[in-house]
Motif scaffolding. Sequence first.
Motif: not given
Length: 279
Positions: A36-42, A70-88
Amino acid sequence: MGQAPVVYGQSNRPPRGDYSRASADYTCPQNYASYTEADHDTYRRLYERQCALLPGLASQAFIDALPLLGARDRIPRFEEVNERLYQATGWELVGVPGLIPEVPFFTLLANRKFPVTDWIRKPEEFEYIVEPDIFHDLFGHVPLLFNPVFADYVQRYGQGGLKAEGLGACEMLSRLYWYTIEFGLIREPAGLRAYGAGILSSSGELAHSVRSPEPQRLPLQLERTMRTRYKIDTYQQTYFVIDSFEQLFDMTAADFAPIYERLRGLPEFAADERDAVAA
Ligand code: HBI
Ligand code: FE
């Protein structure tokens, strides 16, 4: 499929996660639409508060890697973090409904998959939550998985866990996890810093672990650490200090079986039991 819920420690509340969504390996897809928006805000508020506390207290390697989430103002999508993490470092995040049993946990780590709880605490739990939520796992654990040496240590820990399971030594090995990956301190050129996820994701324990005169701080020593009990619902009374992540990795090169044998006959240390020599 669906799995039975898992609870650790003295908690008598049913676990938060929906384990009916978990596969046989306890993983479940991140249900991004469920936030929810409350989750992203938390998440945004937790991230903002914690970031402001890091300078001078958090490991520099953690501070340098944090933006890779990645995102600081919303919960990041795992697959977006994985694009960078898997590379690293070849790691990837997998969703889980919460704490999972030892063997599935070790198996995921041994395969360079980090289990990230997929729900976030409620606004009223902003200050503290007993169970690890997505903020603890993502903010606390994931940045250092971008560090190649630390990432290799975590995989070796998982491999060691599967061996420990066969030797009935899970309790001893879980203390090593607790006093390094969760609550470890490191001596950096600029001074003592925190690298453990349980500290890095906590507003109060970050300064306490690095600055307070109360807890004892001992050099990380495999046998002392594995014999030291820990508490899950207070600040730590003992911290173990390393000089580098290489030290952690090199330590896991040894075969732990003879160490477990030796330790089985020795008395344990209470979480607050003092040593003559402090770090
Ligand atoms: N499960 N999702 C999750 N996250 C953990 O950190 C975790 C776990 N199960 C077991 C566990 N940690 C500890 O027992 C480790 O010390 C093995
Ligand atoms: Fe954790």
